[in-house]
Write a protein that holds these residues in place. Structure first.
Motif, PDB file in Angstrom:
ATOM      1  N   LEU A 207      30.341  -9.946  17.491  1.00  0.00           N
ATOM      2  CA  LEU A 207      30.506 -10.750  16.270  1.00  0.00           C
ATOM      3  C   LEU A 207      30.084 -12.199  16.465  1.00  0.00           C
ATOM      4  CD1 LEU A 207      33.938  -9.380  14.963  1.00  0.00           C
ATOM      5  CD2 LEU A 207      31.636  -8.480  14.601  1.00  0.00           C
ATOM      6  N   ASP A 208      29.216 -12.438  17.430  1.00  0.00           N
ATOM      7  CA  ASP A 208      28.740 -13.806  17.673  1.00  0.00           C
ATOM      8  C   ASP A 208      27.506 -14.059  16.803  1.00  0.00           C
ATOM      9  OD1 ASP A 208      28.145 -16.302  18.655  1.00  0.00           O
ATOM     10  OD2 ASP A 208      27.266 -15.558  20.541  1.00  0.00           O
ATOM     11  N   LEU A 209      27.755 -14.220  15.490  1.00  0.00           N
ATOM     12  CA  LEU A 209      26.657 -14.404  14.541  1.00  0.00           C
ATOM     13  C   LEU A 209      26.934 -15.605  13.640  1.00  0.00           C
ATOM     14  CD1 LEU A 209      25.983 -10.696  13.516  1.00  0.00           C
ATOM     15  CD2 LEU A 209      24.550 -12.138  14.949  1.00  0.00           C
ATOM     16  N   GLN A 210      27.430 -16.657  14.231  1.00  0.00           N
ATOM     17  CA  GLN A 210      27.748 -17.846  13.448  1.00  0.00           C
ATOM     18  C   GLN A 210      26.522 -18.702  13.167  1.00  0.00           C
ATOM     19  OE1 GLN A 210      30.833 -18.181  12.120  1.00  0.00           O
ATOM     20  NE2 GLN A 210      31.004 -16.145  13.043  1.00  0.00           N
ATOM     21  N   HIS A 211      25.418 -18.410  13.803  1.00  0.00           N
ATOM     22  CA  HIS A 211      24.204 -19.183  13.600  1.00  0.00           C
ATOM     23  C   HIS A 211      23.038 -18.243  13.347  1.00  0.00           C
ATOM     24  CE1 HIS A 211      26.229 -22.883  14.827  1.00  0.00           C
ATOM     25  NE2 HIS A 211      26.754 -22.183  15.834  1.00  0.00           N
ATOM     26  N   PHE A 212      21.999 -18.794  12.794  1.00  0.00           N
ATOM     27  CA  PHE A 212      20.824 -18.015  12.396  1.00  0.00           C
ATOM     28  C   PHE A 212      19.981 -17.706  13.623  1.00  0.00           C
ATOM     29  CE2 PHE A 212      16.413 -17.918  10.649  1.00  0.00           C
ATOM     30  CZ  PHE A 212      16.557 -16.776   9.888  1.00  0.00           C
ATOM     31  N   TYR A 213      20.002 -16.452  14.066  1.00  0.00           N
ATOM     32  CA  TYR A 213      19.240 -16.024  15.233  1.00  0.00           C
ATOM     33  C   TYR A 213      18.302 -14.887  14.832  1.00  0.00           C
ATOM     34  CZ  TYR A 213      22.329 -18.587  18.431  1.00  0.00           C
ATOM     35  OH  TYR A 213      23.018 -19.562  19.112  1.00  0.00           O
ATOM     36  N   PRO A 214      17.050 -15.172  14.500  1.00  0.00           N
ATOM     37  CA  PRO A 214      16.093 -14.089  14.225  1.00  0.00           C
ATOM     38  C   PRO A 214      15.997 -13.100  15.382  1.00  0.00           C
ATOM     39  CG  PRO A 214      15.170 -16.203  13.561  1.00  0.00           C
ATOM     40  CD  PRO A 214      16.431 -16.503  14.301  1.00  0.00           C
ATOM     41  N   ALA A 215      16.301 -13.564  16.606  1.00  0.00           N
ATOM     42  CA  ALA A 215      16.217 -12.684  17.775  1.00  0.00           C
ATOM     43  C   ALA A 215      17.168 -11.500  17.662  1.00  0.00           C
ATOM     44  CB  ALA A 215      16.519 -13.475  19.047  1.00  0.00           C
TER      45      ALA A 215
END
Length: 622
Positions: A207-215
């Motif tokens: 659940l580490d999706l607090q920032h925009f990571y296209p990766a």
């Protein structure tokens, strides 16, 4: 539990035809928009662990009071995301046309895609060829690049969520787990997460999706490519962290594709490609072959360097230094004799004669100033006639200058020898003429054509080429002049709704008609299908150019299509490996695309592409 067939929604606007599938957070149905008699797909919000359905009314209730607030929050997120996705417009993304609430839950309506998912294709046919797999993945790359440009992640990319329609077009579906990111704060919505084992990277599972990571999406895209190439799902990221290895790709897969897949499946997100463009670049650029290993010798400073063999220096260069020195001494001697030896030193001559010293191979060579000297080609050495030796006088005997020279004795004249009869000069064996690159059967306005037994005759050359093996010029769809850059911004027809019509034969938009005149024009998409289905295709090389020999099945005529590839931006892609040819038919589902023919050594296909790219044009005539 799902809705039964023939259930009506929105007061009879939609009728359920059949249940398709259920996931952790929803059910998907095939339905009909009754007023237009149009098939659609409907996604229903239904959390199976918390929701119950009344079999008679279809109404949904929450099992426990403690879960009602959570389910209500998730339903609001479901609706928000559906509305946001409906605002996106791209031919590679399923279109959301309606959103509504009913039966105590929420629904959104999408285009119904008649076709199969990549998962269905692999299940039925087995692993795909690399060329076919990359064709689909590149289309998904274009769609995903658009999604990311809207500050959104898909978060559930997998073979099941990529549909292939009847035109062999890959379409990304199911945005139920997607996230919208605020560009300034970096905050994101917290709708449902897609956690499909094998496709979700470690940061998504934690659940580490607090920032925009296209990766994060790129990991899933790499896992999807791995699956359709191997037929197997990669190990779950948690298992890979624990030590499970990723099985290698099949041996026929190219080095570029291996590099791209391995980079995308890096467990650490910062080690993956950080954009779709970076991932696509890995797919498109085949690494140069490694140089052959060379022996190593130590340098003077203890380091090592490759031992490179020097080319052999010609004899006249190897002895150039000696020749130059002899010449200098000779000149000095002559000058000394003429001047009586007054005040002349060899060093004075050297200073005037020697211009520089250069090193050729292992030999230091003195060179003279050649600023006013025009070099002549060195003549081939001629065989010198040897003098006839006298048996009375040894070769080593010297004749004193003070003694009179002996008179030459008459020598007997040699008797003429009979000459052999002249032999006939052997004639070279005639070589067969190379096969021509095409078989012209007619001509219009000075441009040859070939009758392949089809509904139209095909030109022997591309527009802008002077021979069948010439690459020719590159044109964006609907444009009649070449450009230094091919971009969306300078495209005449990209995303312009006024250009849905077929441009075949239109002087303003059909470059074949504009450049060559009537009856020449762009082929239609049906005429490209005819060429694909009613001719034999052989990958070959003509005049050093790769491409396809396309031969009629009803006569012996054929044409050659060179692999000229295409232009994007200011760059030319993989000339010699791929071919891309426009039709005059627009892609009916979007104002972004048009149909065309594209091929490589592994196959040929009819599909669509974005109109701004610079493609080749092979005209036809009726």
């Amino acid at each position: 539990m799902h809705l039964s067939n023939d259930t009506l929604l929105q007061g009879g606007k939609y009728r359920i035809v059949r249940f398709i599938a259920a996931g952790g957070f929803g059910c998907t149905y095939e339905a009909v928009l009754i007023m237009l008699n149009k098939r659609v797909a409907i996604k229903e919000f239904f959390v199976k662990d918390f929701c119950n359905r009344d079999e008679q009314s279809g109404h949904i209730s929450i099992g426990t009071n403690s879960k009602r607030d959570l389910v209500a929050k998730l339903k609001r997120k479901f609706l928000d995301e559906a509305r946001a996705v409906s605002a996106m417009s791209h031919p590679g993304i399923v279109h959301v046309s309606d959103v509504f609430e009913e039966n105590g839950t929420a629904y959104f309506v999408m285009d119904f895609i008649k076709g199969r998912s990549l998962a269905d294709i692999v299940k039925a046919e087995g692993p795909m060829s690399e060329a076919r797999a990359l064709g689909y993945i590149r289309q998904v790359c274009a769609a995903l690049h658009y999604v990311h440009s809207q500050n959104r992640l898909h978060l559930d990319i997998k073979p099941q969520n990529i549909m292939v329609d009847g035109n062999d077009r890959a379409i990304l579906i199911d945005f139920g787990a997607s996230k919208q990111y605020d560009e300034e704060s970096g905050e994101n919505t917290s709708s449902l997460l897609g956690l499909t084992p094998g496709y979700a990277p470690p940061e998504q599972s934690s659940l580490d999706l607090q920032h925009f990571y296209p990766a994060t999406d790129i990991y899933a895209l790499g896992a999807t490519l791995y699956n359709i190439l191997t037929g197997s799902t990669p190990p779950d990221s948690a298992r890979r962290i624990s030590g499970d290895d990723l099985q290698p790709l099949p041996p026929y897969v190219s080095a570029a594709t291996r590099t791209a897949v391995n980079a995308a499946l890096e467990l650490v997100k910062k080690k993956r490609p950080q954009s779709v463009a970076a991932f696509a670049a890995l797919l498109d650029n085949t690494p140069a072959p490694a140089p052959a290993p060379q022996p190593i010798k130590p340098r003077d400073n203890g380091e090592t360097q490759p031992l490179v063999a020097k080319p052999m220096t010609p004899w006249y260069k190897r002895y150039a230094a000696l020749i130059a020195i002899v010449a200098v001494v000779a000149v000095a001697g002559i000058i000394a004799l003429l001047s009586g030896g007054n005040n002349v030193k060899p060093s004075d001559v050297e200073e005037d004669t020697l211009a520089e010293v250069v090193e050729l191979g292992d030999t230091a060579v003195a060179t003279i100033d050649v600023s006013e000297y025009t070099p002549q080609e060195e003549p081939e050495p001629q065989e010198q006639a040897q003098p006839v030796k006298s048996e009375a006088t040894p070769e080593s005997q010297a004749t004193p200058v003070s003694q009179p020279q002996p008179q030459p004795q008459p020598q007997p004249q040699p008797q003429p020898q009979p000459q052999p009869a002249p032999q006939p000069t052997p004639q070279p064996t005639p070589q067969p003429a190379p096969e021509p690159a095409c078989t012209p059967t007619g001509s219009y306005n000075g441009h040859d054509c070939v009758d392949l037994g089809l509904s139209v005759k095909w030109a022997t050359c591309n527009v802008g080429a002077s021979s069948p093996s010439g690459y020719g010029d590159y044109y964006a769809w609907g444009e009649v002049s070449t450009k230094s850059e091919y971009t969306k911004e300078n495209s005449r027809t990209y995303a312009n709704i006024n250009y849905y019509f077929n441009i075949c034969g239109n002087y303003s938009y059909d470059v074949a008609r504009c450049k060559w005149g009537s009856p020449w024009r762009l082929p239609s998409v049906s005429e490209i299908d005819e060429l694909l289905n009613n001719c034999t295709w052989e990958w070959t090389t003509v005049n050093g150019v790769n491409g396809y020999k396309v031969k009629s099945k009803c006569n012996s005529n054929y044409i050659f299509l060179p692999a000229a590839d295409f232009r994007s931006g200011s760059s030319l892609r993989d000339r010699g490996s791929y071919g891309d040819y426009w039709s005059g038919t627009p892609y009916e589902s979007s104002s972004y695309g048009a149909y065309g023919l594209y091929f490589d050594s592994g196959g040929r296909y009819r599909g669509w592409s974005y109109r701004y790219g610079g493609w080749s044009v092979r005209p036809v005539a009726e």
